[in-house]
Design a protein around this motif. Structure first.
Motif, PDB file in Angstrom:
ATOM      1  N   VAL A 242       0.756  -0.975   0.279  1.00 20.53           N
ATOM      2  CA  VAL A 242       0.308   0.248   0.599  1.00 20.53           C
ATOM      3  C   VAL A 242       0.788   1.582  -0.072  1.00 20.53           C
ATOM      4  CG1 VAL A 242      -1.589   1.131   1.333  1.00 20.53           C
ATOM      5  CG2 VAL A 242      -1.899  -0.662   1.050  1.00 20.53           C
ATOM      6  N   HIS A 243       1.761   1.571   0.524  1.00 19.55           N
ATOM      7  CA  HIS A 243       2.677   1.946   0.706  1.00 19.55           C
ATOM      8  C   HIS A 243       3.877   2.959  -0.281  1.00 19.55           C
ATOM      9  CE1 HIS A 243       2.262   3.165   4.609  1.00 19.55           C
ATOM     10  NE2 HIS A 243       2.799   2.038   5.722  1.00 19.55           N
ATOM     11  N   LYS A 244       3.826   1.196  -1.273  1.00 20.53           N
ATOM     12  CA  LYS A 244       4.913   1.377  -2.266  1.00 20.53           C
ATOM     13  C   LYS A 244       3.585   2.205  -3.039  1.00 20.53           C
ATOM     14  CE  LYS A 244       6.635  -1.250  -6.026  1.00 20.53           C
ATOM     15  NZ  LYS A 244       7.310  -2.671  -6.655  1.00 20.53           N
ATOM     16  N   LEU A 245       2.287   1.883  -3.443  1.00 25.41           N
ATOM     17  CA  LEU A 245       0.906   2.211  -4.247  1.00 25.41           C
ATOM     18  C   LEU A 245       1.176   3.697  -3.802  1.00 25.41           C
ATOM     19  CD1 LEU A 245      -1.329  -1.108  -3.915  1.00 25.41           C
ATOM     20  CD2 LEU A 245      -1.200   0.240  -6.414  1.00 25.41           C
ATOM     21  N   LEU A 246       0.762   4.104  -2.814  1.00 23.81           N
ATOM     22  CA  LEU A 246       0.673   5.427  -2.476  1.00 23.81           C
ATOM     23  C   LEU A 246       1.730   6.764  -3.121  1.00 23.81           C
ATOM     24  CD1 LEU A 246      -1.063   4.889   0.908  1.00 23.81           C
ATOM     25  CD2 LEU A 246      -2.137   5.629  -1.169  1.00 23.81           C
ATOM     26  N   ARG A 247       3.049   5.367  -2.592  1.00 31.95           N
ATOM     27  CA  ARG A 247       4.381   6.650  -2.858  1.00 31.95           C
ATOM     28  C   ARG A 247       3.958   7.268  -4.757  1.00 31.95           C
ATOM     29  NH1 ARG A 247       8.651   4.744  -5.319  1.00 31.95           N
ATOM     30  NH2 ARG A 247       8.735   2.648  -5.158  1.00 31.95           N
ATOM     31  N   LEU A 248       3.246   6.041  -5.485  1.00 32.54           N
ATOM     32  CA  LEU A 248       3.825   5.621  -6.890  1.00 32.54           C
ATOM     33  C   LEU A 248       2.593   7.314  -6.746  1.00 32.54           C
ATOM     34  CD1 LEU A 248       4.050   2.574  -7.843  1.00 32.54           C
ATOM     35  CD2 LEU A 248       6.020   4.377  -8.617  1.00 32.54           C
ATOM     36  N   THR A 249       1.723   6.875  -6.494  1.00 34.07           N
ATOM     37  CA  THR A 249       0.273   7.718  -6.975  1.00 34.07           C
ATOM     38  C   THR A 249       0.748   9.105  -6.505  1.00 34.07           C
ATOM     39  OG1 THR A 249      -0.993   6.349  -6.153  1.00 34.07           O
ATOM     40  CG2 THR A 249      -2.060   8.291  -5.838  1.00 34.07           C
ATOM     41  N   ALA A 250       1.374   9.401  -5.570  1.00 31.29           N
ATOM     42  CA  ALA A 250       1.514  10.594  -4.814  1.00 31.29           C
ATOM     43  C   ALA A 250       2.962  11.871  -6.524  1.00 31.29           C
ATOM     44  CB  ALA A 250       2.039  11.006  -3.575  1.00 31.29           C
ATOM     45  N   SER A 251       3.160  10.718  -6.805  1.00 25.52           N
ATOM     46  CA  SER A 251       4.209  11.091  -8.079  1.00 25.52           C
ATOM     47  C   SER A 251       3.603  11.700  -8.951  1.00 25.52           C
ATOM     48  CB  SER A 251       5.430  10.575  -8.478  1.00 25.52           C
ATOM     49  OG  SER A 251       4.234   9.228  -8.704  1.00 25.52           O
ATOM     50  N   LYS A 252       1.615  11.882  -9.322  1.00 24.92           N
ATOM     51  CA  LYS A 252       1.568  12.128 -10.343  1.00 24.92           C
ATOM     52  C   LYS A 252       0.251  12.945  -9.884  1.00 24.92           C
ATOM     53  CE  LYS A 252       4.131  10.871 -13.051  1.00 24.92           C
ATOM     54  NZ  LYS A 252       5.353  11.228 -14.255  1.00 24.92           N
ATOM     55  N   THR A 253       0.036  13.027  -8.651  1.00 19.33           N
ATOM     56  CA  THR A 253      -1.990  13.117  -8.374  1.00 19.33           C
ATOM     57  C   THR A 253      -1.755  14.648  -7.979  1.00 19.33           C
ATOM     58  OG1 THR A 253      -1.751  10.959  -7.839  1.00 19.33           O
ATOM     59  CG2 THR A 253      -3.634  12.556  -6.888  1.00 19.33           C
TER      60      THR A 253
END
Length: 537
Positions: A242-253
């Motif tokens: 989940v933390h990995k997904l959120l890190r990647l998400t934050a880079s573009k959101t």
């Protein structure tokens, strides 16, 4: 059995394989079946004929989909390819039998009817495997098949069969009359060439209704690249993912983002109860992140569980706890936002043998034989949940197609007809490794986009994640086996194609004709004097 017959069978199988996505020889599909027509005429012995047709289709299946055996149980791939090849021989055996009662033209029509019926059944029963629908052959060339918005992939199947029939008939005439090249084109060769070319030319004049600029919105697609065999289901690794997904998400959101798309089974690798989703650490962490972007919603795959009440309908896939409670596990898509409402969709088109033991209601002792591909053994449930994930504030209804479901023309069209104006595909193609499987799967999304004229955002765990427009063009495909995130602008669309509005009319018509042909075949056995026309064809 002559060596020449075996060689022709092998050639047909190889040509079918070479013409299949993602091989670069698509036009070969228009002649791939011609050797089988020759064998149908020349081979009298039924056993030999079956063996030759089976060999050809086995080569096609193995060449194009050998990767289905790239699982912890490789024998599953051997069975899948062999069984599918066997099923493909049935329309041809019926076609050969029809030649005894029908004219050449009538028996060719019968083959088209039988094959279309086979493909339709292969999308509706529990042993479904529509991966090799003949109309899928053109997935890499969306510019050839814009007319699929009227016919669906079934129209492509008719195109393939009819062109092969005409090429074979032309070849027969050339052999019979010893035409030179010019005579071949003038007298007979123009027919198959015309049928092969005209649909491509017509496609140049067919375009989707333009997007409404007011309906545009931004999506972020995430490709976490989590190893499905080792990393994904490791104990205690759920929150790390989940933390990995959120890190990647934050880079573009950003504040303009309306949807964030994560792949199949991204959450709860050991499964979570649907009544307790709001209290899981994973959902709480996601909600905390979304407070920064209150207009955004996350659509993600998840493994969920539901306990049935005593008065709920009996589910054949249900398991029973020690206290007698019946429950089911589901391959789900869920929608999360800053509210406490979690919308859940259950995958319905399950992979036979992997997610579903076909007809387990009659073979309950086989329940334990289902492959463990998601931390839960046995068949997944098919109990209905939401058909669409809704966003009333933005007037968006999403159909979250889960993996294998995106190969089903009718299934995707039916949910579009139910109101979906934006499609999402969430998948985990990493099971197959770096094979043609994940590449073919992406190409098939292009056909769904044309049939429905919907934008598609595709999140694949290990790739290939991308966005597909209503004309079947692919944007921002991400490299396989690389973590990635990207943003794209898409549009919700309200128009319905002819195919979405009226369904697969070609297959429905084929089923009616198939029933009539079968009735004719039965009655002809009891009517004296029926002419055997096979020798005259």
């Amino acid at each position: 059995m002559k060596l020449r017959s075996i060689i022709l069978s092998i050639i047909s199988g190889i040509i079918l394989w070479l013409s299949w996505p993602t091989m670069p020889f698509t036009p070969l599909i228009f002649i791939a079946l011609t050797p089988l027509f020759y064998l149908t005429e020349k081979i009298r012995h039924r056993g030999a004929y079956f063996g030759l047709i089976f060999l050809s289709f086995l080569i096609w299946n193995v060449g194009s989909t050998w990767w289905v055996g790239n699982t912890p149980v490789p024998a599953s791939g051997v069975f899948a390819n062999s069984f599918n090849a066997f099923l493909m021989t049935i329309p041809w055996l019926m076609y050969k039998n029809s030649r005894k009662r029908l004219s050449a033209a009538g028996s060719y029509l019968a083959l088209i009817v039988y094959w279309l019926t086979f493909e339709y059944i292969h999308q509706t029963w529990e042993l479904s495997w529509p991966w090799l629908v003949l109309g899928n052959a053109f997935a890499m060339h969306p510019g050839w098949i814009q007319w699929y918005e009227f016919t669906g992939a079934s129209g492509g199947t008719v195109w393939v069969l009819l062109t092969n029939i005409l090429f074979y008939a032309a070849w027969k005439q050339v052999r019979m009359y010893d035409y030179n090249f010019r005579e071949t084109i003038v007298k007979t060769g123009w027919k198959p060439l015309l049928i092969a070319v005209v649909p491509i030319l017509l496609s140049q004049f067919i375009h989707p209704v333009p997007d409404n600029p007011a309906k545009k919105f931004e999506v972020v697609v995430v490709q976490p690249n989590v190893d499905p065999y080792d990393e994904k289901y490791a104990d205690g690794n759920s929150m790390n993912q989940v933390h990995k997904l959120l890190r990647l998400t934050a880079s573009k959101t950003d504040s303009n983002t309306r949807y964030i798309v994560w792949p199949e089974t991204a959450l709860f690798p050991q499964a979570a109860w649907e009544t307790q989703l709001n209290y899981t650490p994973e959902i709480l962490a996601i909600r905390e992140f979304l407070h920064q972007f209150p207009k955004a919603k996350i659509i993600t795959g998840a493994l969920t569980m539901r306990a049935y009440a005593a008065d709920d309908p009996e589910a054949v896939t249900a398991r029973v706890m020690s206290d007698g409670t019946r429950w089911d596990a589901f391959n789900s898509a869920i929608q999360i936002d800053t509210s406490t409402a979690v919308e859940v969709y259950h995958k319905y088109e399950l992979v036979p043998g992997v997610e579903l033991i076909p007809y387990v209601r009659y073979l309950s002792f086989m329940q334990s034989l289902a492959l463990d591909m998601g931390g839960i053994t046995g068949s997944y449930g098919r109990a209905p949940a939401r058909e669409l994930l809704t966003n009333p504030a933005d007037s968006i209804n999403v159909f979250p197609t889960i993996c294998y479901e995106s190969v089903f023309s009718n299934y995707v069209a039916s949910h579009t007809r139910a109101g979906a104006n934006f499609l999402v595909i969430i998948t985990n193609d990493g099971w197959w490794g770096n094979t043609e499987g994940h590449r073919q799967h992406l190409q098939y999304a292009r056909i769904r986009a044309i049939e429905t004229r919907r934008w598609i955002a595709r999140s694949a765990n290990t790739g290939i994640s991308a966005v597909v427009d209503p004309s079947g063009n692919v944007y921002q495909p991400q490299p396989y086996w690389k973590e990635a995130a990207f943003k794209a602008t898409v549009t919700s669309r309200e128009d319905y194609t002819f195919y979405v509005k009226y369904g697969d009319l070609i297959s429905r018509g084929a089923i009616i004709f198939c029933i009539l042909l079968l009735v004719h075949a039965i009655f002809s056995r009891f009517i004296p004097g029926i002419k055997n026309v096979e020798n005259n064809q």
